[in-house]
Design a protein around this motif. Structure first.
Motif, PDB file in Angstrom:
ATOM      1  N   GLN A 196       0.829  -1.204   0.000  1.00  0.00           N
ATOM      2  CA  GLN A 196       0.000   0.000   0.000  1.00  0.00           C
ATOM      3  C   GLN A 196       0.873   1.268   0.000  1.00  0.00           C
ATOM      4  OE1 GLN A 196      -0.586  -2.715   1.801  1.00  0.00           O
ATOM      5  NE2 GLN A 196      -2.612  -3.327   1.069  1.00  0.00           N
ATOM      6  N   GLU A 197       1.960   1.248   0.762  1.00  0.00           N
ATOM      7  CA  GLU A 197       2.869   2.395   0.791  1.00  0.00           C
ATOM      8  C   GLU A 197       3.519   2.617  -0.567  1.00  0.00           C
ATOM      9  OE1 GLU A 197       5.613   1.770   3.975  1.00  0.00           O
ATOM     10  OE2 GLU A 197       4.054   1.775   5.519  1.00  0.00           O
ATOM     11  N   ALA A 198       3.870   1.526  -1.242  1.00  0.00           N
ATOM     12  CA  ALA A 198       4.454   1.630  -2.584  1.00  0.00           C
ATOM     13  C   ALA A 198       3.438   2.218  -3.561  1.00  0.00           C
ATOM     14  CB  ALA A 198       4.916   0.251  -3.061  1.00  0.00           C
ATOM     15  N   MET A 199       2.165   1.796  -3.433  1.00  0.00           N
ATOM     16  CA  MET A 199       1.111   2.308  -4.310  1.00  0.00           C
ATOM     17  C   MET A 199       0.876   3.797  -4.059  1.00  0.00           C
ATOM     18  SD  MET A 199      -0.883   1.554  -6.750  1.00  0.00           S
ATOM     19  CE  MET A 199      -2.336   2.192  -7.592  1.00  0.00           C
ATOM     20  N   ILE A 200       0.902   4.210  -2.793  1.00  0.00           N
ATOM     21  CA  ILE A 200       0.748   5.633  -2.469  1.00  0.00           C
ATOM     22  C   ILE A 200       1.859   6.450  -3.132  1.00  0.00           C
ATOM     23  CG2 ILE A 200       0.859   7.352  -0.596  1.00  0.00           C
ATOM     24  CD1 ILE A 200      -0.441   5.207   1.209  1.00  0.00           C
ATOM     25  N   PHE A 201       3.074   5.925  -3.083  1.00  0.00           N
ATOM     26  CA  PHE A 201       4.212   6.629  -3.706  1.00  0.00           C
ATOM     27  C   PHE A 201       4.036   6.722  -5.220  1.00  0.00           C
ATOM     28  CE2 PHE A 201       8.447   6.579  -5.679  1.00  0.00           C
ATOM     29  CZ  PHE A 201       8.975   7.760  -5.138  1.00  0.00           C
TER      30      PHE A 201
END
Length: 312
Positions: A196-201
């Motif tokens: 999810q953090e990678a997708m936010i980035f």
């Protein structure tokens, strides 16, 4: 299956700005005035562009689209935030309601940022190649660009919201915010959040870094083209229309970048909540003020439309 049912039964509570009711009421009044100002200002811009034929150009077409986006964007956040300010955060939001709010916030916010990039391209073409401007910026292309901003925003919002709300939520469910923003909700999730953090980035790069880079490059060429204009009046008019757009861009992208282009581990909930006020309440009310005060053509059209309706 039991964990999924338990997650969907969760209700989120918003943490108040202050435990003191009087301070909450002051913030409520400020937010309400900004929200009403945003609705009136953006509606005025849209109706003026729609009513005045002289403004039926690509530049004002995109400005009218931006005004409509701002109305829906601020309305995604403001009503619930205002209610929770008065009730000291006692009214919860359901799991589904929170996901819906996040989806529309990301969808409309993404489309807003992409549209600002498109508006920079429009100004670049108008100043760089004025003789071929109407041939390049055809109405069909303008409609496709505006629709593209919405479609891309929709796809990114759907993917990001689905990923975040696929996580299990357990225990503490109090959000240190005034709406269901991405990072505060992610902090409440249980389990591994690296995907999810990678997708936010990735989403942040697509809707913030890439458009802002294109805007910056456009403005380098725009400034160079403006400096070549011989008449002082022509240079002033060009700077006026571009400086209003640039002011909005710096406010929007600057504040969003402070929140979303940093590692999730360094996110500060209190700072995030304060900065979010700028792009959810301040920017939507400033946009119509900036564009109307710094744009003589729009001011003249507004006066003309007002006089026409008063005479009727």
């Amino acid at each position: 299956m039991g964990d999924e049912n338990q997650t969907t039964d969760i209700q989120f509570h918003f943490h108040p700005f202050s435990p003191i009711l009087e301070i909450q009421i002051l913030i409520f009044v400020a937010f309400l005035l900004m929200y009403i100002g945003s609705l009136l200002g953006n509606a005025t811009i849209f109706l003026t562009v729609w009513a005045e034929r002289s403004l039926h150009t690509p530049m004002y077409f995109f400005l009218a689209n931006l005004a409509v986006l701002e109305i829906f964007y601020s309305s995604t956040v403001a009503p619930l935030a205002l209610v929770n300010l008065l009730t000291m955060g006692r009214i919860p939001i359901s799991f589904t309601g929170c996901g819906t709010q996040m989806f529309f916030f990301v969808f409309l916010g993404s489309a807003d940022c992409i549209l600002l990039g498109i508006m920079a391209y429009d100004r670049f073409v108008a100043i760089r190649d004025p003789l071929r401007y109407t041939l390049i910026m055809r109405w069909q292309l303008c409609a496709q660009l505006a629709a593209g901003a919405l479609v891309l925003g929709f796809i990114l919002a759907l993917q990001l919201t689905a990923l975040i709300f696929h996580l299990p939520f357990c225990g503490h469910n109090r959000i240190t915010h005034f709406y269901c923003d991405v990072l505060p909700i992610l902090r409440l999730a249980c389990g591994d959040t690296r995907m999810q953090e990678a997708m936010i980035f990735i989403v942040s790069v697509i809707i913030l870094t890439i458009p802002f880079s294109l805007i910056s490059i456009s403005y380098i060429f725009i400034v160079a083209a403006i400096l070549k204009i011989r008449s002082a009046e022509g240079r002033h008019k060009a700077f006026s229309t571009c400086s209003s757009h640039l002011t909005v861009v710096l406010l929007q992208y600057g504040c969003c970048s402070l929140i979303y282009l940093r590692p999730s581990s360094s996110y500060n909930p209190e700072m995030g909540r304060v900065v979010s006020v700028v792009y959810t309440f301040v920017t939507p009310v400033l946009n119509p003020l900036i564009y109307s005060m710094r744009n003589k053509e729009l001011k003249d059209a507004l006066n003309k439309v007002t006089k026409r309706h008063l005479l009727c």
